[in-house]
Scaffold this motif. Structure first.
Motif, PDB file in Angstrom:
ATOM      1  N   GLY A   1     -24.466 -19.835  22.598  1.00 32.28           N
ATOM      2  CA  GLY A   1     -23.289 -20.583  22.172  1.00 32.28           C
ATOM      3  C   GLY A   1     -22.119 -20.395  23.111  1.00 32.28           C
ATOM      4  N   CYS A   2     -20.990 -20.925  22.699  1.00 32.33           N
ATOM      5  CA  CYS A   2     -19.789 -20.856  23.537  1.00 32.33           C
ATOM      6  C   CYS A   2     -19.135 -19.489  23.422  1.00 32.33           C
ATOM      7  CB  CYS A   2     -18.795 -21.945  23.136  1.00 32.33           C
ATOM      8  SG  CYS A   2     -18.063 -21.705  21.495  1.00 32.33           S
ATOM      9  N   GLU A   3     -18.370 -19.141  24.447  1.00 32.03           N
ATOM     10  CA  GLU A   3     -17.526 -17.957  24.342  1.00 32.03           C
ATOM     11  C   GLU A   3     -16.434 -18.302  23.330  1.00 32.03           C
ATOM     12  OE1 GLU A   3     -17.475 -15.968  28.649  1.00 32.03           O
ATOM     13  OE2 GLU A   3     -17.119 -18.124  28.687  1.00 32.03           O
ATOM     14  N   PRO A   4     -16.298 -17.535  22.282  1.00 34.16           N
ATOM     15  CA  PRO A   4     -15.540 -18.001  21.111  1.00 34.16           C
ATOM     16  C   PRO A   4     -14.026 -18.055  21.266  1.00 34.16           C
ATOM     17  CG  PRO A   4     -16.350 -15.769  20.758  1.00 34.16           C
ATOM     18  CD  PRO A   4     -16.979 -16.256  22.028  1.00 34.16           C
ATOM     19  N   TYR A   5     -13.445 -17.439  22.294  1.00 40.12           N
ATOM     20  CA  TYR A   5     -11.988 -17.283  22.282  1.00 40.12           C
ATOM     21  C   TYR A   5     -11.229 -18.604  22.366  1.00 40.12           C
ATOM     22  CZ  TYR A   5     -11.971 -17.705  27.431  1.00 40.12           C
ATOM     23  OH  TYR A   5     -12.108 -18.149  28.727  1.00 40.12           O
ATOM     24  N   THR A   6     -11.772 -19.584  23.078  1.00 43.62           N
ATOM     25  CA  THR A   6     -11.062 -20.868  23.166  1.00 43.62           C
ATOM     26  C   THR A   6     -11.089 -21.592  21.826  1.00 43.62           C
ATOM     27  OG1 THR A   6     -11.719 -21.048  25.496  1.00 43.62           O
ATOM     28  CG2 THR A   6     -10.852 -23.029  24.435  1.00 43.62           C
ATOM     29  N   ALA A   7     -12.253 -21.601  21.183  1.00 46.34           N
ATOM     30  CA  ALA A   7     -12.337 -22.219  19.855  1.00 46.34           C
ATOM     31  C   ALA A   7     -11.423 -21.508  18.867  1.00 46.34           C
ATOM     32  CB  ALA A   7     -13.784 -22.193  19.356  1.00 46.34           C
ATOM     33  N   GLU A   8     -11.380 -20.201  18.950  1.00 50.17           N
ATOM     34  CA  GLU A   8     -10.517 -19.424  18.044  1.00 50.17           C
ATOM     35  C   GLU A   8      -9.047 -19.744  18.284  1.00 50.17           C
ATOM     36  OE1 GLU A   8     -11.711 -15.470  18.911  1.00 50.17           O
ATOM     37  OE2 GLU A   8     -13.536 -15.547  17.688  1.00 50.17           O
ATOM     38  N   ALA A   9      -8.686 -19.998  19.546  1.00 51.32           N
ATOM     39  CA  ALA A   9      -7.293 -20.325  19.855  1.00 51.32           C
ATOM     40  C   ALA A   9      -6.861 -21.615  19.162  1.00 51.32           C
ATOM     41  CB  ALA A   9      -7.111 -20.453  21.368  1.00 51.32           C
ATOM     42  N   PHE A  10      -7.816 -22.535  18.984  1.00 53.63           N
ATOM     43  CA  PHE A  10      -7.521 -23.799  18.307  1.00 53.63           C
ATOM     44  C   PHE A  10      -7.861 -23.746  16.819  1.00 53.63           C
ATOM     45  CE2 PHE A  10      -7.656 -25.075  22.708  1.00 53.63           C
ATOM     46  CZ  PHE A  10      -6.704 -26.074  22.798  1.00 53.63           C
ATOM     47  N   LYS A  11      -8.244 -22.539  16.346  1.00 54.02           N
ATOM     48  CA  LYS A  11      -8.588 -22.328  14.931  1.00 54.02           C
ATOM     49  C   LYS A  11      -9.745 -23.226  14.487  1.00 54.02           C
ATOM     50  CE  LYS A  11      -3.977 -20.709  13.565  1.00 54.02           C
ATOM     51  NZ  LYS A  11      -3.482 -20.544  14.950  1.00 54.02           N
ATOM     52  N   LEU A  12     -10.769 -23.289  15.336  1.00 52.63           N
ATOM     53  CA  LEU A  12     -11.924 -24.131  15.053  1.00 52.63           C
ATOM     54  C   LEU A  12     -13.089 -23.284  14.541  1.00 52.63           C
ATOM     55  CD1 LEU A  12     -11.877 -26.423  18.212  1.00 52.63           C
ATOM     56  CD2 LEU A  12     -10.989 -26.939  15.936  1.00 52.63           C
ATOM     57  N   PRO A  13     -13.786 -23.751  13.508  1.00 53.71           N
ATOM     58  CA  PRO A  13     -14.954 -23.016  13.007  1.00 53.71           C
ATOM     59  C   PRO A  13     -16.151 -23.162  13.943  1.00 53.71           C
ATOM     60  CG  PRO A  13     -14.706 -25.082  11.817  1.00 53.71           C
ATOM     61  CD  PRO A  13     -13.508 -24.972  12.728  1.00 53.71           C
ATOM     62  N   LEU A  14     -16.953 -22.101  14.031  1.00 55.69           N
ATOM     63  CA  LEU A  14     -18.171 -22.116  14.824  1.00 55.69           C
ATOM     64  C   LEU A  14     -19.380 -22.039  13.911  1.00 55.69           C
ATOM     65  CD1 LEU A  14     -17.281 -19.669  17.767  1.00 55.69           C
ATOM     66  CD2 LEU A  14     -17.239 -22.173  17.779  1.00 55.69           C
ATOM     67  N   SER A  15     -20.452 -22.694  14.323  1.00 52.56           N
ATOM     68  CA  SER A  15     -21.697 -22.659  13.572  1.00 52.56           C
ATOM     69  C   SER A  15     -22.447 -21.360  13.867  1.00 52.56           C
ATOM     70  CB  SER A  15     -22.574 -23.857  13.952  1.00 52.56           C
ATOM     71  OG  SER A  15     -23.059 -23.688  15.283  1.00 52.56           O
ATOM     72  N   LYS A  16     -23.563 -21.142  13.189  1.00 49.12           N
ATOM     73  CA  LYS A  16     -24.385 -19.969  13.456  1.00 49.12           C
ATOM     74  C   LYS A  16     -24.959 -19.991  14.861  1.00 49.12           C
ATOM     75  CE  LYS A  16     -25.743 -19.245   8.624  1.00 49.12           C
ATOM     76  NZ  LYS A  16     -26.873 -19.177   7.656  1.00 49.12           N
ATOM     77  N   ARG A  17     -25.024 -21.166  15.465  1.00 57.40           N
ATOM     78  CA  ARG A  17     -25.534 -21.303  16.836  1.00 57.40           C
ATOM     79  C   ARG A  17     -24.434 -21.139  17.877  1.00 57.40           C
ATOM     80  NH1 ARG A  17     -26.901 -26.348  17.799  1.00 57.40           N
ATOM     81  NH2 ARG A  17     -28.242 -25.795  19.553  1.00 57.40           N
ATOM     82  N   GLY A  18     -23.218 -20.846  17.426  1.00 55.92           N
ATOM     83  CA  GLY A  18     -22.126 -20.649  18.364  1.00 55.92           C
ATOM     84  C   GLY A  18     -21.548 -21.937  18.906  1.00 55.92           C
ATOM     85  N   THR A  19     -21.744 -23.041  18.185  1.00 56.87           N
ATOM     86  CA  THR A  19     -21.178 -24.323  18.593  1.00 56.87           C
ATOM     87  C   THR A  19     -20.010 -24.687  17.682  1.00 56.87           C
ATOM     88  OG1 THR A  19     -22.751 -25.514  17.181  1.00 56.87           O
ATOM     89  CG2 THR A  19     -23.382 -25.164  19.478  1.00 56.87           C
ATOM     90  N   VAL A  20     -19.099 -25.520  18.194  1.00 55.23           N
ATOM     91  CA  VAL A  20     -17.961 -25.968  17.398  1.00 55.23           C
ATOM     92  C   VAL A  20     -18.448 -26.936  16.330  1.00 55.23           C
ATOM     93  CG1 VAL A  20     -15.785 -27.240  17.439  1.00 55.23           C
ATOM     94  CG2 VAL A  20     -16.320 -25.619  19.268  1.00 55.23           C
ATOM     95  N   VAL A  21     -18.006 -26.734  15.113  1.00 50.05           N
ATOM     96  CA  VAL A  21     -18.451 -27.548  13.975  1.00 50.05           C
ATOM     97  C   VAL A  21     -17.742 -28.906  13.983  1.00 50.05           C
ATOM     98  CG1 VAL A  21     -18.507 -27.716  11.464  1.00 50.05           C
ATOM     99  CG2 VAL A  21     -18.970 -25.522  12.585  1.00 50.05           C
TER     100      VAL A  21
END
Length: 502
Positions: A429-449
């Motif tokens: 999956g993606c490195e989570p910090y960018t998604a977290e910066a935008f407050k985006l949920p991640l799936s169990k596969r590490g992808t943006v929901v």
């Protein structure tokens, strides 16, 4: 259909390769083209089927066969045969933003679905594509297409891999003002730093960047969104933000942590170090002998190398360590060895689950006299020195039981001398910090929901595409995702769209 009997008259003829002994002395691309007249004959083999599976992207038994971009393959094959190369290239570019990328690195899902392949050899669609786009570049047919009218809308694209570039290209041509942010020093994502130069010359990426800049796209490199610039800053400055950060979180190897043991690296970090050194010291066209004089890369010279992972990245590592001058190379793959020919349970036009011997494997066979791959095997433990330097690995045979659990074969342990261990086991999956910066949920596969068949995230104005959206995949799928995401972004910005979403 220019030649109705072409598929009966002409045999398939592939492009040639520079001999192994010669090509491993450089990091240059090593394919040799056939003549234009031979290329016309190869295009004439296209049957112009009533239902052209080659452009269908059908999903059969969980795998896709046929082009996800829905390239107009019978049309431009016919135009190649007719000698109308400029028109053929225009038909190709109608559905594909970067044929120069897919014409080099795509595994050719189109050819696996070619009707000719049901009873013989498929049409050389992949090579025809590269021939067309390179002919277009050489003749000046690929020119800047600068929008006559700008919409007044601004878009930030985070990540400049194939999906990010496709989003930027589509939205820029639509008239929006696009800025692409890339944390590395050069654009391209895994195109630049995950694929070796001999497979994709980096001049090809720089050529495309120059064209996109002339068309109005702005690239900002060395900017890590979520660290160097905040999510709130981007949201305040742009009308829409598209996250195309890839799936760069590597799958770890439980027995060996690259951060703790000298001589253990993730494959992409290893490949990146070679490519960066090539570009920093001579743009990739230099000989291996000249390259090896510089020490600012992870070197495999005179080392016994073990690679964990049997995919494209593992193969690229094999080709690279051979050019470094490794002492030996062994590639471990947990899965069973595939059959050489299709099984009856895997009929055309399904994706063929057969043994693939790629350029790195061919080079290892030539240099060391045997195939470097060992199937149904993984690493059980490692041996290090008092200075925590890698010395050897212990392998073990494995298989999957009836519950699909990985089981070791007792007594199958084997010790292999190893000073360089490369982990090419894929990504989680993606490195989570960018998604977290935008407050985006991640799936169990590490992808943006996102919602199904949508590229819009739960946060208004924020979109995602590529591997960050679908998980680790192919370049052609990343470009497809980028084009489809651009449709959703344009509709969000304008209230309607004339971009295709197929």
């Amino acid at each position: 259909m220019g030649k109705p009997t072409g598929f009966l008259e002409y045999e398939r003829k592939d492009i040639g390769d520079v001999p192994v002994a010669e090509r491993i002395t450089t990091f240059n691309e090593f394919h040799t083209p056939i003549t234009p007249e031979e290329r016309k004959e190869q295009a004439a083999r296209c049957m112009n089927c009533g239902v052209p599976y080659c452009q269908s992207a059908m999903k059969l038994h969980g795998m896709v066969t046929g082009c996800p971009l829905h390239n107009l393959i019978p049309e431009w094959n016919d135009q190649i045969y007719q000698g109308h190369l400029r028109h053929a290239s225009q038909r190709l570019l109608k559905t594909s933003n970067f044929p120069e990328f897919t014409g080099r690195v795509c595994p050719a899902l189109c050819e696996k679905a070619c009707m000719n392949g049901a009873f013989g050899d498929a049409v050389t669609i992949h090579d025809n594509e590269k021939f067309l786009i390179e002919t277009a570049w050489e003749n000046g047919w690929v020119r800047p297409r600068i929008p006559e009218v700008r919409s007044g809308k601004t878009v930030a694209v985070v990540g400049s891999g194939p999906s990010g570039l496709a989003v930027a290209d589509e939205l820029n041509h639509r008239g929006h003002s696009v800025t692409v942010f890339e944390r590395d020093d050069r654009i391209g994502g895994l195109l630049m730093y995950g694929i070796p130069n001999m497979k994709l010359d980096k001049k090809v990426i720089e050529r495309r960047r120059k064209l996109m800049e002339e068309e109005g796209v702005v690239f900002q490199t060395g900017v890590d969104v979520g660290k160097d610039i905040t999510a709130e800053e981007l949201k305040s400055k742009f009308d829409a933000v598209v996250l195309c950060c890839g799936a760069k979180n590597p799958r770890p190897l439980q027995v060996a942590n690259p951060a703790e043991i000298s001589g253990v690296y993730y494959a992409v970090d290893f490949l990146k170090s070679t490519t960066r050194s090539l570009l920093d010291h001579g743009h990739g066209s230099r000989s291996v002998r000249s390259f090896m004089k510089h020490g600012d890369f992870i070197s495999a010279k005179d080392k016994n190398v073990v690679i964990v992972g049997g995919g494209d990245t593992g193969n690229d590592c094999i080709g690279t360590v051979i050019r470094h001058g490794c002492h030996s190379v062994t590639a471990l793959e947990m899965m069973p060895k595939p059959p050489v020919v299709r099984a009856e349970s895997n009929p055309w036009p399904e994706w063929p689950r057969v043994l693939k011997t790629d350029y790195g494997h061919e080079e290892a066979i030539e240099v060391f006299g045997h195939d470097p791959r060992i199937f149904e095997t993984t690493i059980k433990s490692i041996e290090v020195s008092k200075k925590n330097e890698l010395r050897a690995v212990e392998t073990v045979k494995v298989h999957f039981d009836e519950n699909h659990h990985l089981v070791e074969v007792p007594g199958s342990e084997k010790k292999i001398r190893c000073e360089l261990l490369l982990i090419a086991a894929g990504f989680v999956g993606c490195e989570p910090y960018t998604a977290e910066a935008f407050k985006l949920p991640l799936s169990k596969r590490g992808t943006v929901v996102t919602q199904e068949d949508s590229y819009a995230t739960p946060v208004e104005g924020i979109f995602t595409a590529g591997d960050m959206h679908r998980g680790q995949s192919l370049v052609v799928w990343a470009i497809t995702e980028g084009r489809q995401c651009a449709h959703d972004v344009d509709e969000y910005l304008m209230g309607y769209t004339n971009l295709r979403k197929s």
